[in-house]
Design a protein around this motif. Structure first.
Motif, PDB file in Angstrom:
ATOM      1  N   LYS A 107     -28.596  12.057  40.510  1.00 29.10           N
ATOM      2  CA  LYS A 107     -28.028  11.273  39.583  1.00 29.10           C
ATOM      3  C   LYS A 107     -27.557   9.900  39.793  1.00 29.10           C
ATOM      4  O   LYS A 107     -26.643   9.325  38.852  1.00 29.10           O
ATOM      5  CB  LYS A 107     -26.600  11.932  39.204  1.00 29.10           C
ATOM      6  CG  LYS A 107     -26.822  13.598  38.507  1.00 29.10           C
ATOM      7  CD  LYS A 107     -25.395  14.108  38.035  1.00 29.10           C
ATOM      8  CE  LYS A 107     -25.682  15.669  37.991  1.00 29.10           C
ATOM      9  NZ  LYS A 107     -25.031  16.351  38.598  1.00 29.10           N
ATOM     10  N   ALA A 108     -28.432   9.244  40.804  1.00 30.71           N
ATOM     11  CA  ALA A 108     -27.716   8.046  41.207  1.00 30.71           C
ATOM     12  C   ALA A 108     -28.220   7.152  40.111  1.00 30.71           C
ATOM     13  O   ALA A 108     -29.177   7.123  39.319  1.00 30.71           O
ATOM     14  CB  ALA A 108     -28.824   7.597  42.482  1.00 30.71           C
ATOM     15  N   PRO A 109     -27.122   6.183  39.919  1.00 34.20           N
ATOM     16  CA  PRO A 109     -27.597   5.377  38.745  1.00 34.20           C
ATOM     17  C   PRO A 109     -28.709   4.527  38.828  1.00 34.20           C
ATOM     18  O   PRO A 109     -29.536   4.340  37.520  1.00 34.20           O
ATOM     19  CB  PRO A 109     -26.289   4.150  38.772  1.00 34.20           C
ATOM     20  CG  PRO A 109     -25.131   4.646  39.614  1.00 34.20           C
ATOM     21  CD  PRO A 109     -26.106   5.787  40.641  1.00 34.20           C
ATOM     22  N   ASP A 110     -29.033   4.175  40.084  1.00 30.57           N
ATOM     23  CA  ASP A 110     -30.506   3.662  40.109  1.00 30.57           C
ATOM     24  C   ASP A 110     -31.267   4.521  40.922  1.00 30.57           C
ATOM     25  O   ASP A 110     -31.058   4.370  42.147  1.00 30.57           O
ATOM     26  CB  ASP A 110     -30.349   2.181  40.785  1.00 30.57           C
ATOM     27  CG  ASP A 110     -31.840   1.510  40.925  1.00 30.57           C
ATOM     28  OD1 ASP A 110     -32.752   2.276  40.662  1.00 30.57           O
ATOM     29  OD2 ASP A 110     -31.952   0.245  41.107  1.00 30.57           O
ATOM     30  N   ARG A 111     -32.167   5.611  40.560  1.00 32.26           N
ATOM     31  CA  ARG A 111     -32.619   6.357  41.295  1.00 32.26           C
ATOM     32  C   ARG A 111     -33.667   5.809  42.438  1.00 32.26           C
ATOM     33  O   ARG A 111     -33.975   6.356  43.446  1.00 32.26           O
ATOM     34  CB  ARG A 111     -33.341   7.411  40.603  1.00 32.26           C
ATOM     35  CG  ARG A 111     -32.342   8.646  40.309  1.00 32.26           C
ATOM     36  CD  ARG A 111     -33.065   9.980  40.391  1.00 32.26           C
ATOM     37  NE  ARG A 111     -34.242  10.172  41.258  1.00 32.26           N
ATOM     38  CZ  ARG A 111     -34.944  11.320  41.047  1.00 32.26           C
ATOM     39  NH1 ARG A 111     -34.803  12.352  40.044  1.00 32.26           N
ATOM     40  NH2 ARG A 111     -36.019  11.727  41.812  1.00 32.26           N
ATOM     41  N   LYS A 112     -34.279   4.859  41.788  1.00 28.22           N
ATOM     42  CA  LYS A 112     -35.442   4.189  42.939  1.00 28.22           C
ATOM     43  C   LYS A 112     -34.608   3.641  44.270  1.00 28.22           C
ATOM     44  O   LYS A 112     -34.984   3.778  45.350  1.00 28.22           O
ATOM     45  CB  LYS A 112     -36.058   3.267  42.108  1.00 28.22           C
ATOM     46  CG  LYS A 112     -37.253   3.751  41.393  1.00 28.22           C
ATOM     47  CD  LYS A 112     -38.466   2.698  41.335  1.00 28.22           C
ATOM     48  CE  LYS A 112     -39.484   3.337  40.357  1.00 28.22           C
ATOM     49  NZ  LYS A 112     -40.377   3.967  41.355  1.00 28.22           N
ATOM     50  N   LYS A 113     -33.202   3.019  43.900  1.00 27.43           N
ATOM     51  CA  LYS A 113     -32.858   2.507  45.020  1.00 27.43           C
ATOM     52  C   LYS A 113     -31.864   3.337  45.788  1.00 27.43           C
ATOM     53  O   LYS A 113     -31.858   3.487  46.944  1.00 27.43           O
ATOM     54  CB  LYS A 113     -31.783   1.346  44.368  1.00 27.43           C
ATOM     55  CG  LYS A 113     -30.846   0.646  45.447  1.00 27.43           C
ATOM     56  CD  LYS A 113     -30.351  -0.755  44.720  1.00 27.43           C
ATOM     57  CE  LYS A 113     -29.251  -1.464  45.751  1.00 27.43           C
ATOM     58  NZ  LYS A 113     -28.106  -1.346  45.421  1.00 27.43           N
TER      59      LYS A 113
END
Ligand SMILES: C[S@@+](CC[C@H](N)C(=O)[O-])C[C@H]1O[C@@H](n2cnc3c(N)ncnc32)[C@H](O)[C@@H]1O
Length: 450
Positions: A107-113
């Motif tokens: 659920k990270a706001p920026d999944r790639k980061k």
């Protein structure tokens, strides 16, 4: 070919050919390239997507050759060290699932980061210093990657650890690490070491019980949801292969009795794809011991009988009783479908007689998309494709621990069918971790009903 480097060259050639074929097939199927860092699953990750036969086999051959190459090249001490710590592979995956770490990264706001361990510490109330070590270990397994120092992102395959995924269901099977932990003791148990009873397994050691696994589970209803999820995952992961690689359509209008059908996952999937087939799902509200197994009440030519992932739970004596009851009920036109793994010994053929690399690689090129046939492995690749069948052999060893069950080769299945009054008609390989072993009454047996 320079014979001095025969094994290295052969494996390299197999790997190159398998990867070239895989790439061509991806393009032909109009599929995107694979990326470990993608946030969304690739179409190949979807259990509802059935890979064309050549793509399916190229992938298996690539995995088999990669791990054979690893075994060839790796410093043996490092392999031993890896196994010394392998217990942490599973433990760290359990941390990902049970603490909410995987879902948090998902659920990270920026999944790639990804997320910094400080944020994970706040979110999960767990020590970031310890989480860093766990996550760095998980990076070596490919589940996650470290995008900057202390920042971790879920890799594409990490989606399989998220809530609702089949992989998570499979991993949720309870007490597997504990059962594995008693293997040494169990195999050397003074009274049980030669027993094949369901009452003499690691289950009785771990849970300090006299009950069989099935009976013990009844005392733990809190485990039911996890067991049913694990069963659902095992049954559904390859559902499209199971529906496609046997000619179910040839049974149009006929009735299949799904014996030990559980919640009917296989029958429901078949019924949706082949609406003219009819199904009767048989199971018991509470699992019976085989001694109490009832005679099959659906008798004669009007019925075919399906056993998916049922016989693998039972040692030979009990499996013979189940199939004998079925043979008694079957008519001459009935088919008995056993959907199970056919274990293949891991023999490696290095002889020239096998036709060398070319024969196997040409066989891969020659696969058509009408009938699925596994390719025979090239030299230096085990007959069971080694690492590419690790997940199948893993299930076999788990079932040994739970039920004293047996991994069965083709010869074992044939013997089991014959000792139950059946004949093995044909084995259909499938793009799945199991085959359809089709059995029937031998020609001379007359039906008692018709
Ligand atoms: C591993 S599950 C497989 C379920 C289903 N065939 C599938 O593939 O999803 C084994 C099933 O066998 C059933 N079973 C075990 N003993 C049985 C018995 N004596 N009579 C009928 N069903 C039984 C269990 O209740 C369970 O549903």
């Amino acid at each position: 070919m320079d014979t001095q480097f025969q094994e290295l060259d052969s494996l390299q050639r197999t790997l190159n050919h398998a990867i070239d074929t895989f790439r061509k097939e991806l393009i032909a199927a109009n599929l995107p390239a694979l990326s470990s860092q993608a946030t969304e699953p690739h179409p190949l990750d979807d259990n509802n997507y059935l890979a064309p036969t050549r793509l399916y086999e190229a992938r298996r051959l690539a995995i088999a050759s990669i791990v054979q190459l690893k075994n060839l090249l790796q410093y043996p001490f490092e392999k031993a060290s890896e196994d010394a710590y392998a217990v942490y592979d599973r433990a760290c995956v359990d941390v990902m699932i049970s603490t909410g770490l995987a879902d948090c990264l998902g659920k990270a706001p920026d999944r790639k980061k990804g997320l910094h361990v400080d944020d994970l510490q706040k979110e999960l109330d767990m020590d970031g210093r310890k989480l860093t070590i766990v996550l760095r270990y998980l990076c070596t397994q490919g589940w996650v990657r470290e995008t900057q120092e202390g920042v971790f992102a879920l890799n594409r395959i990490g989606n399989e650890l998220l809530e609702g995924s089949l992989g998570r269901g499979r991993l949720g099977s309870p007490y597997v690490p504990e059962l594995a932990g008693t293997l040494v003791k169990w195999l050397q148990h003074p009274e049980w070491k030669y027993s094949d009873s369901v009452l003499h397994t690691p289950v009785q050691i771990v849970h300090k019980t006299d009950l069989s696994c099935f009976d013990w589970v009844k005392t733990r209803p809190d485990l039911f949801p996890y067991l049913s999820e694990a069963m659902r995952a095992a049954g559904n992961a390859y559902i499209r292969g199971l529906l496609t690689d046997y000619p179910w359509g040839s049974l149009e209008g006929q009735t299949i009795v799904d014996c030990g059908g559980g919640t009917g996952a296989m029958s429901i999937a078949l019924a949706k794809t082949f609406p003219s087939l009819r199904f009767i799902i048989q199971d018991l509200p509470e699992t019976l011991t085989l001694a109490k197994a009832q005679p099959q009440c659906r008798k004669g030519d009007d019925y075919h009988y399906l056993f998916r992932h049922v016989l693998h739970d039972w040692p030979d004596d009990d499996a013979t009783k189940i199939l004998t009851r079925t043979a008694e009920a079957a008519g001459p036109k009935s088919k008995i479908f056993i959907m199970e793994t056919v274990s293949i010994p891991g023999i490696i053929d290095t002889s020239e007689a096998s036709g060398g690399d070319d024969a196997a690689l040409n066989a891969l090129n020659a696969l058509n998309n009408v009938t699925y046939e596994p390719v025979s492995p090239p030299p230096f690749i085990p007959a069971n494709l080694g690492a590419a069948s690790k997940h199948r052999e893993g299930l076999v060893i788990q079932l040994l621990s739970l039920f004293n069950a047996q991994g069965r080769t083709l010869a074992d299945w044939k013997r089991l069918a014959e000792s139950s009054g059946l004949k093995l008609v044909k084995v259909y390989s499938m793009r799945a971790d199991m085959s359809v072993i089709e059995c029937a009454l031998p020609a001379q047996k007359t039906c008692e009903v018709c």
